[in-house]
Scaffold this active site. Structure first.
Site, PDB file in Angstrom:
ATOM      1  N   ASP A  37       0.826  -1.201   0.000  1.00  0.00           N
ATOM      2  CA  ASP A  37       0.000   0.000   0.000  1.00  0.00           C
ATOM      3  C   ASP A  37       0.870   1.265   0.000  1.00  0.00           C
ATOM      4  O   ASP A  37       1.572   1.537   0.976  1.00  0.00           O
ATOM      5  CB  ASP A  37      -0.888   0.017   1.239  1.00  0.00           C
ATOM      6  N   HIS A  97     -10.390   0.213  -0.334  1.00  0.00           N
ATOM      7  CA  HIS A  97     -10.614   1.634  -0.643  1.00  0.00           C
ATOM      8  C   HIS A  97     -10.672   1.900  -2.147  1.00  0.00           C
ATOM      9  O   HIS A  97     -10.522   3.048  -2.579  1.00  0.00           O
ATOM     10  CB  HIS A  97      -9.513   2.497  -0.009  1.00  0.00           C
TER      11      HIS A  97
END
Length: 307
Positions: A37, A97
């Site tokens: 990430d 997300h």
């Protein structure tokens, strides 16, 4: 027999020259760099510095990043997509997300290198692992991107159902000599990520776990050629609570009634990645390297290798 190497406290040109001695010659391995990430402006800053250096200095063939946190921790925008492409990113995986910014739909329409998890509910066109061609190596890379189910806020299709359904398909692809299969498993539970690696042992060249923003140090290279790391960790600010301003996070924990928006932290930048060296003959891994670079201006590298 596997050999293990640990390089630490190297910086700059000394790091690259030392690391290159461990890597196999270009003709003997296809090198794939996978980052976890990448969080906000801080994460993009260190990634944009290191990715071009890696590609130039170490003959990296393909770079993936998990892009679900690129825009302030929440989603991806078209501007940021273009910014990261210019730095040398070849493919973007995603996570929970994925739809926090509406630009994701436009990016999907215009580009084929944004991979959404194959087990999302109610989203068409994500059911197959997309292919990325490496004409200079006469290979094709398939990317599996799956959401775990344990302790996630949304419900996703069972990732093991996808893996079971597609298993013979991927076995034939790998054995054909043309395809390399890699995976990003975006999950909270270590058990899910490790179980998927073992289920596809000898099929996947590499699997990384993402989502927790916390790197594990359990890199493995199985006898069947699958390299995996339970969680590669965040690329972003570590003077934080999983990338966010620690004062705000602490306030919310101590006083749950206080409503504060999240704010990405800025300091102590790390890049965390997993570099695998894939055999052109078997399409499986010959070596793997867990990578951490701590700091932007004064780089401090830690590499743990299995070769």
């Amino acid at each position: 027999m596997q050999n293990k190497y640990l390089l630490n406290h190297f910086s700059g040109e000394l790091f690259y020259s030392s690391f290159k001695k461990i890597l196999k010659p270009h003709q003997e391995s296809i090198k794939i760099l996978m980052l976890g990430d990448v969080l906000g402006r801080a994460g993009r800053k260190i990634a944009k510095k290191i990715i071009p250096q890696f590609k130039q200095s170490l003959d990296i063939d393909f770079v993936t990043i998990n892009g679900e946190n690129l825009a302030g921790g929440f989603g991806i925008t078209s501007k940021i997509y273009d910014e990261m492409k210019l730095s040398g990113v070849d493919a973007f995986t995603m996570g929970n997300h994925w739809r926090d910014k509406s630009d994701v739909h436009l990016i999907r329409q215009q580009h084929k290198d944004l991979v959404l998890p194959q087990n999302l509910n109610g989203i068409s066109g994500v059911e197959y692992a997309p292919e990325f061609h490496l004409p200079h190596r006469n290979k094709t890379i398939n990317i599996i991107n799956l959401m775990g189910n344990f302790a996630m806020k949304e419900e996703y299709k069972n990732p093991f159902e996808f893996l079971q359904k597609e298993k013979e398909h991927f076995i034939s692809k790998v054995k054909s000599g043309s395809n390399i299969v890699i995976a990003d498993i975006h999950a909270e539970a270590s058990s899910e990520k490790q179980a998927m690696a073992w289920y596809y042992d000898g099929i996947l060249a590499a699997l990384i776990g993402t989502h927790t923003h916390t790197p594990t140090s359990d890199e493995r290279l199985t006898e069947n050629g699958t390299a995996f790391l339970t969680d590669v960790g965040m690329t972003g600010p570590y003077d934080s609570v999983i990338g966010m301003n620690k004062t705000r996070v602490l306030t919310k924990f101590i006083n749950p009634s206080v409503k504060l928006p999240h704010e990405v932290a800025e300091n102590d930048l790390w890049l965390c990645g997993f570099l695998v060296e894939v055999s052109p003959q078997t399409n499986l891994s010959l070596a793997c390297h867990r990578i951490q670079c701590r700091g932007v201006d004064e780089e401090n590298w830690l590499i743990s290798s299995i070769v």
